[in-house]
Design an enzyme around this catalytic site. Structure first.
Site, PDB file in Angstrom:
ATOM      1  CD  GLN A  66     -41.252  -8.097  70.445  1.00  0.00           C
ATOM      2  OE1 GLN A  66     -41.074  -9.221  69.993  1.00  0.00           O
ATOM      3  NE2 GLN A  66     -42.254  -7.345  70.059  1.00  0.00           N
ATOM      4  CG  ASP A  67     -41.945  -7.313  76.609  1.00  0.00           C
ATOM      5  OD1 ASP A  67     -41.621  -6.146  76.798  1.00  0.00           O
ATOM      6  OD2 ASP A  67     -43.065  -7.768  76.883  1.00  0.00           O
ATOM      7  N   PRO A  68     -38.842  -8.146  78.630  1.00  0.00           N
ATOM      8  CG  PRO A  68     -38.333  -6.687  80.364  1.00  0.00           C
ATOM      9  CD  PRO A  68     -39.051  -6.760  79.047  1.00  0.00           C
ATOM     10  CD  GLN A 136     -45.018  -7.243  72.324  1.00  0.00           C
ATOM     11  OE1 GLN A 136     -45.101  -6.258  71.609  1.00  0.00           O
ATOM     12  NE2 GLN A 136     -45.140  -8.477  71.878  1.00  0.00           N
TER      13      GLN A 136
END
Length: 225
Positions: A66-68, A136
């Site tokens: 989803q996100d780093p 996010q």
């Protein structure tokens, strides 16, 4: 005879998308944030590592994140992966537990997944940057439009691809994968909050290899040590 996959590259399938105004706006936003003194992960040179390390024509498996990671020295452009010498975060620890239970390979001493990427495992986050300490924070700056385009381009890939969709967020992306040639495996997210609800025991690593073997694509060596 060259196949379509051999003639297609990320540049040919994404070149037009990168000319879209929104894409330049993303890059400008990230540049301005850095200039304003904010810490953005991963470093600029690593943002597109997933695409650099896994050429379009070589993609066999896709793992969507989803996100780093938003902590120091973790993110380097590959979903779930951390730099050498950085402890594996909890989700990655659970991935390794399942890998060990599924294939019997030893739990790796590091969390650097570049070996997977170089074998054709595309480790793609939906957002390609994040502000330090703010998960996010870049979810709505346009990255999702671009990474959805990446998934759509893989849907058109002439070879069979196995998509490993972990968690409800990744599973929503299955609507972009309409080509019946491809295979989709779903499981809960490997985070400590949900791993025990079915990620542990999903056997996705052996199942992916079985599917690749059946299609004559060559298996992934998942062992990292």
């Amino acid at each position: 005879m060259t196949t379509m996959a051999e003639t297609q590259t990320w540049q040919t399938v994404l070149g037009e998308e990168k000319q879209e105004p929104y894409f330049q706006e993303i890059l400008d936003f990230v540049k301005k944030e850095r200039k304003a003194g904010k810490i953005i992960y991963p470093p600029q040179k690593d943002i597109f590592n997933a695409l650099k390390l896994t050429p379009y024509e070589a993609v066999k498996v896709v793992i969507l994140g989803q996100d780093p990671y938003h902590g120091p020295n973790q993110a380097h452009g590959l979903a779930f992966s951390v730099r050498p010498g950085v402890p594996a975060p909890p989700s990655l620890q659970n991935i390794f537990k399942e890998l060990h239970a599924d294939l019997g390979v030893s739990i790796p001493s590091h969390g650097f997944l570049e070996k997977w990427a170089k074998q054709g495992v595309l480790l793609l986050n939906a957002a390609l940057t994040v502000e330090a300490g703010k998960p996010q924070s870049h979810a709505n700056i346009g990255w999702h439009r671009f990474t959805d385009k990446v998934i759509e381009s893989l849907n058109d890939h002439p070879e069979v691809i196995v998509f490993l969709l972990w968690g409800s967020y990744a599973q929503k992306k299955s609507q972009l994968i309409t080509n019946l040639r491809h295979r989709i495996l779903k499981a809960p997210h490997p985070s400590p909050l949900s791993a025990a609800r079915g990620f542990l025991g999903c056997r996705h690593f052996s199942k992916a290899n079985q599917l690749l073997h059946e299609m004559g694509r060559g298996e992934i060596d998942w062992a990292l040590d």
